[in-house]
Each structure stands twice: as C-alpha cells, then as structure tokens.
Design a protein around this motif. Structure first.
Motif, PDB file in Angstrom:
ATOM      1  N   PRO A  80       0.802  -1.230   0.000  1.00  0.00           N
ATOM      2  CA  PRO A  80       0.000   0.000   0.000  1.00  0.00           C
ATOM      3  C   PRO A  80       0.834   1.279   0.000  1.00  0.00           C
ATOM      4  N   ILE A  81       1.905   1.330   0.789  1.00  0.00           N
ATOM      5  CA  ILE A  81       2.729   2.538   0.828  1.00  0.00           C
ATOM      6  C   ILE A  81       3.304   2.828  -0.549  1.00  0.00           C
ATOM      7  N   ASP A  82       3.758   1.789  -1.247  1.00  0.00           N
ATOM      8  CA  ASP A  82       4.351   1.986  -2.565  1.00  0.00           C
ATOM      9  C   ASP A  82       3.318   2.443  -3.586  1.00  0.00           C
ATOM     10  N   TYR A  83       2.225   1.701  -3.724  1.00  0.00           N
ATOM     11  CA  TYR A  83       1.308   2.045  -4.812  1.00  0.00           C
ATOM     12  C   TYR A  83       0.490   3.294  -4.530  1.00  0.00           C
ATOM     13  N   LEU A  84       0.401   3.718  -3.270  1.00  0.00           N
ATOM     14  CA  LEU A  84      -0.249   4.998  -2.995  1.00  0.00           C
ATOM     15  C   LEU A  84       0.683   6.173  -3.301  1.00  0.00           C
ATOM     16  N   LYS A  85       1.994   5.927  -3.265  1.00  0.00           N
ATOM     17  CA  LYS A  85       2.960   6.973  -3.627  1.00  0.00           C
ATOM     18  C   LYS A  85       3.168   7.065  -5.132  1.00  0.00           C
ATOM     19  N   ILE A  86       3.030   5.961  -5.827  1.00  0.00           N
ATOM     20  CA  ILE A  86       3.227   5.949  -7.284  1.00  0.00           C
ATOM     21  C   ILE A  86       2.006   5.326  -7.970  1.00  0.00           C
ATOM     22  N   PRO A  87       0.849   5.964  -7.832  1.00  0.00           N
ATOM     23  CA  PRO A  87      -0.380   5.361  -8.369  1.00  0.00           C
ATOM     24  C   PRO A  87      -0.394   5.235  -9.883  1.00  0.00           C
ATOM     25  N   PRO A 142      -8.591   5.094  -3.108  1.00  0.00           N
ATOM     26  CA  PRO A 142      -7.128   5.148  -3.181  1.00  0.00           C
ATOM     27  C   PRO A 142      -6.489   3.808  -3.506  1.00  0.00           C
ATOM     28  N   ARG A 143      -7.098   2.706  -3.078  1.00  0.00           N
ATOM     29  CA  ARG A 143      -6.542   1.381  -3.380  1.00  0.00           C
ATOM     30  C   ARG A 143      -6.907   0.904  -4.782  1.00  0.00           C
ATOM     31  N   GLY A 144      -7.818   1.630  -5.440  1.00  0.00           N
ATOM     32  CA  GLY A 144      -8.276   1.219  -6.763  1.00  0.00           C
ATOM     33  C   GLY A 144      -7.170   1.182  -7.798  1.00  0.00           C
ATOM     34  N   VAL A 145      -6.106   1.988  -7.598  1.00  0.00           N
ATOM     35  CA  VAL A 145      -5.028   2.005  -8.595  1.00  0.00           C
ATOM     36  C   VAL A 145      -4.349   0.641  -8.683  1.00  0.00           C
ATOM     37  N   TYR A 146      -4.268  -0.045  -7.572  1.00  0.00           N
ATOM     38  CA  TYR A 146      -3.674  -1.387  -7.555  1.00  0.00           C
ATOM     39  C   TYR A 146      -4.707  -2.442  -7.921  1.00  0.00           C
ATOM     40  N   ASP A 185       6.925  -1.324   4.496  1.00  0.00           N
ATOM     41  CA  ASP A 185       6.364  -1.072   3.172  1.00  0.00           C
ATOM     42  C   ASP A 185       4.840  -1.060   3.199  1.00  0.00           C
ATOM     43  N   GLY A 186       4.275  -1.096   4.408  1.00  0.00           N
ATOM     44  CA  GLY A 186       2.833  -1.006   4.536  1.00  0.00           C
ATOM     45  C   GLY A 186       2.147  -2.340   4.710  1.00  0.00           C
ATOM     46  N   ARG A 187       2.872  -3.432   4.523  1.00  0.00           N
ATOM     47  CA  ARG A 187       2.284  -4.744   4.731  1.00  0.00           C
ATOM     48  C   ARG A 187       2.457  -5.160   6.192  1.00  0.00           C
ATOM     49  N   VAL A 188       1.573  -6.027   6.649  1.00  0.00           N
ATOM     50  CA  VAL A 188       1.455  -6.294   8.075  1.00  0.00           C
ATOM     51  C   VAL A 188       2.744  -6.834   8.678  1.00  0.00           C
ATOM     52  N   ILE A 189       3.288  -7.892   8.095  1.00  0.00           N
ATOM     53  CA  ILE A 189       4.418  -8.581   8.728  1.00  0.00           C
ATOM     54  C   ILE A 189       5.669  -7.713   8.803  1.00  0.00           C
ATOM     55  N   GLN A 266      -4.937   2.725  15.377  1.00  0.00           N
ATOM     56  CA  GLN A 266      -5.127   3.878  14.501  1.00  0.00           C
ATOM     57  C   GLN A 266      -6.347   3.628  13.619  1.00  0.00           C
ATOM     58  N   PRO A 267      -6.936   4.687  13.039  1.00  0.00           N
ATOM     59  CA  PRO A 267      -8.115   4.499  12.184  1.00  0.00           C
ATOM     60  C   PRO A 267      -7.810   3.582  10.992  1.00  0.00           C
ATOM     61  N   LEU A 268      -8.806   2.814  10.586  1.00  0.00           N
ATOM     62  CA  LEU A 268      -8.658   1.898   9.463  1.00  0.00           C
ATOM     63  C   LEU A 268      -8.627   2.682   8.152  1.00  0.00           C
ATOM     64  N   PRO A 269      -7.642   2.440   7.268  1.00  0.00           N
ATOM     65  CA  PRO A 269      -7.607   3.128   5.977  1.00  0.00           C
ATOM     66  C   PRO A 269      -8.841   2.811   5.130  1.00  0.00           C
ATOM     67  N   GLU A 270      -9.153   3.705   4.222  1.00  0.00           N
ATOM     68  CA  GLU A 270     -10.329   3.554   3.356  1.00  0.00           C
ATOM     69  C   GLU A 270     -10.218   2.285   2.510  1.00  0.00           C
ATOM     70  N   ASN A 271     -11.310   1.507   2.513  1.00  0.00           N
ATOM     71  CA  ASN A 271     -11.439   0.298   1.696  1.00  0.00           C
ATOM     72  C   ASN A 271     -10.470  -0.820   2.082  1.00  0.00           C
ATOM     73  N   ASP A 272      -9.863  -0.745   3.254  1.00  0.00           N
ATOM     74  CA  ASP A 272      -9.000  -1.828   3.711  1.00  0.00           C
ATOM     75  C   ASP A 272      -9.872  -3.058   3.952  1.00  0.00           C
TER      76      ASP A 272
END
Length: 327
Positions: A80-87, A142-146, A185-189, A266-272
């Motif tokens: 998520p961090i990557d594709y939200l920065k470079i959609p 925002p996640r739609g780009v991926y 990188d935004g992924r859980v693990i 923290q608040p849940l991101p949109e469409n997570d």
C-alpha cells in the motif's frame, strides 16, 4: 536449456522465483526498473552463468533477444505505501506493462504467467474467497489504482488467451511473507517486525478484528511453479487458508520477538479489506498443492532474516525515491 523471463526479478517474490528456476536448470533473464526492487536481492546470481539482468521498465517496449519459453510477469508495486505513492506507475505497469509482455509472449511463442492478487476481491462479501467470486472493489478509491490494475491485467490476459490462443496462466496471490521483504512497506508482517526491532509499539489499523491469511514464500513459489507447468488458464488462488485476526497476530509477534511492546490502534484506511482467506480447493485439485510451512516456522525464519541485517541495511530498505516515476 529452457529460457524464462522474470519481470520484477529484484523484488521480494521475483528474486525467490529467480532462485527457484536457476535451481531447476533454467536460464533466467531478470528484468526490473528497481522502483521497489533491490539489486541486493539478486546480487548472489550475478556471477551465475545461467542468469542475466536487464534494468528496464516494462511499461515501455520490451525487447529480449533469443528464444523464450516462459515469461513470469511480477513487475508491480505490491504494498500500500508503494502504490499509494506511485499510483500512475502502478496503473501503467498493470496495463501497458502487461500489454507489452503479452505481445512479447506472442512473438516468442512463450507461455506467460501473470501475477494477480487477492486484492481483485476487494473488501469481500464472500468468505473464504473462491476464484468464481467477482469481488467488491471501489474503482475510484485510493486502493483502486492497484486493484483495478490487477483486474485489467487479468482481463487482457484472458483476451490474449481467447483471441490469439496464447498460453496464459493467472495466479491470485494472497498475503505472502519471508526473507527479502522490505520493512515498513505497509504490509502487516514487515511493519510489525520493523516496529519490534526498533522497540516501538505495534500499530494496528482499525479494531484488529480484521483477518489475514499468511503464506510463506517457499510455499508460494512452489504453487506458482506448478501452475506455470499446468494446463489450466483460469485464475488460481495460491495462499495459506490459516486465517488469523490482526490483533492475535500482533500478540504472536510480541511473543516471537520476546519484547514487551504495547499495541496501539489507529483508524482503518479507506477500503481496507476486513477479511482475507483463500479457498484453495482449485489449487489442491489441479496442482496437488497446499502450503506446508506453518506460520510459527515461517515467522521464525523471517524474523531471523531481519535480525541478521545490519542497521545500515535496515535503513536502506526504507528510503525509496519515487518522485521521478509518478508521471
């Protein structure tokens, strides 16, 4: 000797696939533009006689001299961090990049496997997710780009299969983890492990009751290898159906690392997505595949990998300059 092109070869999954195909006796051509990939993931292959590397963006015309038997298309930001920065780049590699590689496969008469994702299911209304489920995706979120890049990727791949008779395979990858992931990188693990290594509290987005199903990288690579060599052209889920809530997983991380961090929310991101669990019936029946590595064993291997890295290596993982790519 069979020749295979692996795009995204310097990335997490791509580098493990390069290792596997080298070990199987293939000549591997790795390709990556290094936006999110890291040459350190494949530097051990640079002196291997059956490996070559091309620094190239597959969103532009792709040329590979000589014969090709197979193509694995794994070039895409996946966190998520990557594709939200470079959609825009994310959309381009899923559309233009896939188009270029399908064209290359057609010219070379090569079989192509494209890496799709469980994100095509969006925030699913069906649980667990089967390949026949069409998904619940917000195309303009925002996640739609991926998500949409991957959905288009599947569509154009099937169009080439049906219209041109191209040999195609589609793997829908569920959460995969292991050595060579990038921290934070935004992924859980990697996010949890990074916080544990720094002695920070573990951050959960939402109430922690959302679920994920984590597959160790060796199992994922085995599933992809079998799918590539199968006779099946429709999508196949490859993932581990062992589902766990994020809250329980955070507690496992604290136990694994032997630390005493708190858990903060923290608040849940949109469409997570709130639920993520693959139905792997198709993979079992068609490929004779199911995951073998338990989460306990896989997480120990992954944590030990990150502990073995130097502080400088850990810091390098978190500095990516995306500014010149977002156009």
């Amino acid at each position: 000797m069979k020749r295979i092109l692996i795009t995204g070869a310097a990335g997490f999954l791509g580098s493990h696939l390069a290792d596997r195909f080298i070990a199987e006796g293939y000549y591997v051509i790795g390709m990556d533009n290094l936006i999110t990939g890291d040459l350190r993931n494949i530097e051990h292959l640079f002196q291997h006689p059956n490996f070559e590397f091309h620094h190239h963006d597959v969103s532009k015309f792709v040329f590979v001299p000589g014969d090709l038997d197979y193509i694995l298309h794994f070039a895409s930001p996946a966190s998520p961090i990557d594709y939200l920065k470079i959609p825009i780049q994310t959309l381009k590699v899923g559309s233009l990049g896939t188009h270029n590689l399908l064209g290359l496969a057609r010219v070379k008469n090569a079989r192509i496997l494209i890496a799709s994702t469980s994100e095509v299911y969006g925030d699913p209304l069906v649980h667990p997710q089967t390949e026949d489920y069409y998904g619940n995706v917000n195309t303009i979120g925002p996640r739609g780009v991926y998500d949409e890049a991957k959905r288009f990727q599947e569509s154009i791949t099937m169009a080439y299969h049906r219209f041109h008779g191209l040999e195609t395979r589609i793997v829908r990858i569920f959460n995969t983890y292991g050595p060579r992931m990038r921290l934070n990188d935004g992924r859980v693990i990697p996010a949890f492990i990074g916080q544990a290594l720094r002695g920070e509290d573990l951050t959960i987005f939402g109430n922690g009751l959302q679920t994920r199903s984590f597959c160790y990288v060796d199992d994922q690579v085995e599933g992809i290898f079998r799918l590539l060599h199968s006779d099946y052209s429709l999508p196949v889920n490859i993932g581990n159906p062992d589902e766990i809530t994020i809250l329980d997983f955070a507690k496992e991380i604290i136990k694994l690392t032997g630390t005493e961090q708190k858990i903060v929310f923290q608040p849940l991101p949109e469409n997570d997505p709130l639920q993520r669990q693959p139905d792997i019936t198709r993979a079992k029946e068609l490929l004779g595949w199911e995951p073998k590595v338990s989460r306990e064993k896989g997480m120990k291997l992954t944590y030990n990998y990150f502990k073995s890295l130097s502080k400088a290596d850990l810091e390098k993982q978190d500095h990516k300059d995306f500014s010149k790519y977002n156009h």
